[in-house]
Write an enzyme that holds these catalytic residues in place. Structure first.
Site, PDB file in Angstrom:
ATOM      1  N   GLY A  11     -31.089 117.092  41.534  1.00 11.48           N
ATOM      2  CA  GLY A  11     -31.657 115.873  41.705  1.00 11.48           C
ATOM      3  C   GLY A  11     -30.694 115.021  42.294  1.00 11.48           C
ATOM      4  O   GLY A  11     -29.815 114.608  41.390  1.00 11.48           O
TER       5      GLY A  11
ATOM      6  N   GLY B 238     -31.120 111.907  43.706  1.00  7.81           N
ATOM      7  CA  GLY B 238     -31.735 110.585  43.846  1.00  7.81           C
ATOM      8  C   GLY B 238     -30.861 109.628  43.324  1.00  7.81           C
ATOM      9  O   GLY B 238     -29.442 109.691  43.180  1.00  7.81           O
ATOM     10  N   ALA B 239     -31.311 108.365  42.968  1.00  4.39           N
ATOM     11  CA  ALA B 239     -30.516 107.165  42.539  1.00  4.39           C
ATOM     12  C   ALA B 239     -29.585 107.491  41.595  1.00  4.39           C
ATOM     13  O   ALA B 239     -28.474 107.342  41.551  1.00  4.39           O
ATOM     14  CB  ALA B 239     -31.337 106.082  42.640  1.00  4.39           C
ATOM     15  N   LEU B 240     -30.155 108.049  40.329  1.00  2.00           N
ATOM     16  CA  LEU B 240     -29.766 108.283  39.207  1.00  2.00           C
ATOM     17  C   LEU B 240     -28.564 109.281  39.388  1.00  2.00           C
ATOM     18  O   LEU B 240     -27.543 109.620  38.811  1.00  2.00           O
ATOM     19  CB  LEU B 240     -30.557 108.619  38.002  1.00  2.00           C
ATOM     20  CG  LEU B 240     -30.859 107.476  37.171  1.00  2.00           C
ATOM     21  CD1 LEU B 240     -31.714 107.924  36.044  1.00  2.00           C
ATOM     22  CD2 LEU B 240     -29.692 106.691  36.732  1.00  2.00           C
ATOM     23  N   GLY B 241     -29.112 110.780  40.025  1.00  4.15           N
ATOM     24  CA  GLY B 241     -28.256 111.719  40.470  1.00  4.15           C
ATOM     25  C   GLY B 241     -27.000 111.410  40.969  1.00  4.15           C
ATOM     26  O   GLY B 241     -25.856 111.740  40.653  1.00  4.15           O
TER      27      GLY B 241
ATOM     28  N   ALA C  72     -30.782 102.196  38.970  1.00  2.00           N
ATOM     29  CA  ALA C  72     -30.139 102.252  40.015  1.00  2.00           C
ATOM     30  C   ALA C  72     -31.308 102.456  41.151  1.00  2.00           C
ATOM     31  O   ALA C  72     -32.350 103.030  40.768  1.00  2.00           O
ATOM     32  CB  ALA C  72     -29.373 103.545  40.248  1.00  2.00           C
TER      33      ALA C  72
ATOM     34  N   LYS D  46     -38.697 105.585  23.589  1.00  2.00           N
ATOM     35  CA  LYS D  46     -38.652 105.262  25.122  1.00  2.00           C
ATOM     36  C   LYS D  46     -40.101 105.846  25.482  1.00  2.00           C
ATOM     37  O   LYS D  46     -40.638 104.776  26.562  1.00  2.00           O
ATOM     38  CB  LYS D  46     -37.587 106.325  25.554  1.00  2.00           C
ATOM     39  CG  LYS D  46     -37.477 105.946  27.041  1.00  2.00           C
ATOM     40  CD  LYS D  46     -36.875 104.888  27.555  1.00  2.00           C
ATOM     41  CE  LYS D  46     -36.906 104.364  29.005  1.00  2.00           C
ATOM     42  NZ  LYS D  46     -36.709 105.073  29.930  1.00  2.00           N
TER      43      LYS D  46
ATOM     44  N   SER E 249     -39.846 101.838  37.501  1.00  2.08           N
ATOM     45  CA  SER E 249     -39.640 102.906  38.418  1.00  2.08           C
ATOM     46  C   SER E 249     -41.235 103.324  38.799  1.00  2.08           C
ATOM     47  O   SER E 249     -41.388 103.862  40.030  1.00  2.08           O
ATOM     48  CB  SER E 249     -39.242 104.300  37.734  1.00  2.08           C
ATOM     49  OG  SER E 249     -40.086 104.226  36.656  1.00  2.08           O
TER      50      SER E 249
ATOM     51  N   GLU F  43     -44.862 109.186  37.458  1.00  3.91           N
ATOM     52  CA  GLU F  43     -44.793 110.003  36.338  1.00  3.91           C
ATOM     53  C   GLU F  43     -45.616 109.696  35.214  1.00  3.91           C
ATOM     54  O   GLU F  43     -45.506 110.124  33.845  1.00  3.91           O
ATOM     55  CB  GLU F  43     -43.329 109.545  35.576  1.00  3.91           C
ATOM     56  CG  GLU F  43     -42.366 110.141  36.547  1.00  3.91           C
ATOM     57  CD  GLU F  43     -40.893 109.802  36.126  1.00  3.91           C
ATOM     58  OE1 GLU F  43     -40.006 110.612  35.654  1.00  3.91           O
ATOM     59  OE2 GLU F  43     -40.469 108.548  35.777  1.00  3.91           O
TER      60      GLU F  43
HETATM   61  O1  KPL Z   1     -37.394 103.414  32.380  1.00  8.66           O
HETATM   62  C1  KPL Z   1     -37.757 102.071  32.893  1.00  8.66           C
HETATM   63  C2  KPL Z   1     -38.613 102.588  34.033  1.00  8.66           C
HETATM   64  O2  KPL Z   1     -38.734 101.503  34.915  1.00  8.66           O
HETATM   65  O3  KPL Z   1     -38.941 103.733  34.384  1.00  8.66           O
HETATM   66  C3  KPL Z   1     -37.766 100.715  32.221  1.00  8.66           C
HETATM   67  C4  KPL Z   1     -37.102 101.015  30.844  1.00  8.66           C
HETATM   68  C5  KPL Z   1     -39.200 100.275  32.040  1.00  8.66           C
HETATM   69  C6  KPL Z   1     -36.949  99.928  32.965  1.00  8.66           C
HETATM   70  O4  KPL Z   1     -37.571  99.416  34.229  1.00  8.66           O
END
Ligand code: KPL
Length: 300
Positions: A7, A9-12, A122, A176, A244, A256
């Site tokens: 993956g 994407g931005a985090l990857g 990101a 979370k 997100s 998601e």
């Molecule tokens: O995990 C997040 C997301 O946007 O998916 C939070 C913690 C809500 C931060 O924006």
């Protein structure tokens, strides 16, 4: 360390850039293979990283000691299942995404699997990745076989701090999940930044009460007040973020929600609980998602 990141994407890309700079032997793995992955990241203090990194080398994959999965939750099971037969049995898999329930979708396997969540933010700006906000990544084992892998937290921490190891990661994942059950659907429905949710304390309290009731049945006791305080702290610390889910809805991408509120509702049902407010938000997000997915599929 030899690492494959599934993956890009931005985090990857953020992890690719940071692990590469720490001297690790990294590659990206793309669904549609390309000769390389152009990684272009701008850090919060303005420093940029710009480099083409290798991708989809089966030999590199077979020798990888870590498969870091930064896909969206709904992409995980099919993408990881396809790679399982190609991995070394010792290769750890770290699933890093919003929501819960992806591990249950994987076929039986003996890989040591870790789960985690991150509050690093990101986003894409054209072909550039902006590392908007630094955060904490919580990781931990999902099986006894993975318990001996706590050293990975240090390896990852050196690359992209902070990384915290939890022997009981499920408890951190539930907290979370509570954050995502509140912030993600509400921001997507109101079309607002995370910080604007401070205007809806009663609705947030109702959502937190419902999440806390499921957590208690799952063995993770928490007071509604404690959970709400935690969610409010994240709303403050990510006040300027576009969640997100709001980004997904705005770009008409699959969200998601099935792994966030959907997972919560499935666990609630298994305990005979109903969660009216979470169920209502789930329906509203699915309706929005279905509208553009039906149009995208050419359906009336
Ligand atoms: O995990 C997040 C997301 O946007 O998916 C939070 C913690 C809500 C931060 O924006």
């Amino acid at each position: 360390m030899k690492i494959t990141i599934l993956g890009c994407g931005a985090l990857g890309q953020l992890w690719l850039s940071r692990l590469y700079q720490q001297g690790h032997d990294v590659q990206g793995w793309l669904r549609v293979p390309q000769p390389f992955c152009a990684v272009n990241v701008i850090e919060p203090e303005g420093v940029s990283f710009n480099r083409n990194l290798p991708t989809n080398d089966p030999e590199h994959l077979a020798q990888s000691e870590l498969l870091l999965v930064t896909l969206k939750a709904w992409q995980v099971s099919s993408a990881v299942s396809a790679l399982l037969p190609k991995l070394n049995p010792q290769c750890a898999i770290l699933l890093l995404h919003n929501g819960m329930g992806t591990q249950e979708e994987l076929p039986p396997n003996s890989q040591p699997i870790l789960q985690g969540t991150t509050t690093h933010a990101a986003r894409h700006e054209g072909s550039t990745i902006i590392h908007v906000a630094t955060g904490i990544t919580h990781i931990g084992p999902t099986s006894p076989a993975a318990q001996r892998l706590s050293h990975l937290a240090e390896v990852l921490h050196q690359a992209l701090p902070d990384v915290a190891w939890h022997n009981n990661i499920a408890s951190a994942n539930w907290r979370k999940l509570a954050v995502n059950c509140v912030i993600n659907p509400l921001t997507a429905l109101y079309g607002c930044h995370n910080g604007d949710l401070q205007r809806y304390p009663e609705q947030i309290e109702t959502l937190c009460r419902e999440v806390a009731s499921v957590m208690a049945m799952e063995g993770y006791h928490t007071s509604c007040e404690g959970l709400m305080q935690y969610v409010m702290d994240v709303i403050h610390s990510t006040a300027d973020n576009v969640s997100s889910m709001l980004q997904d809805i705005r770009s008409q991408r699959h969200t998601e929600i099935d792994y966030i509120t959907g997972y919560l509702l499935r666990r609630a049902r298994s305990h005979g609980l109903t969660l009216p407010e979470n169920a209502r938000l789930f329906e509203l997000i699915k309706r929005k998602e279905n509208e553009y997915e039906r149009i995208g599929a050419g359906l009336p």
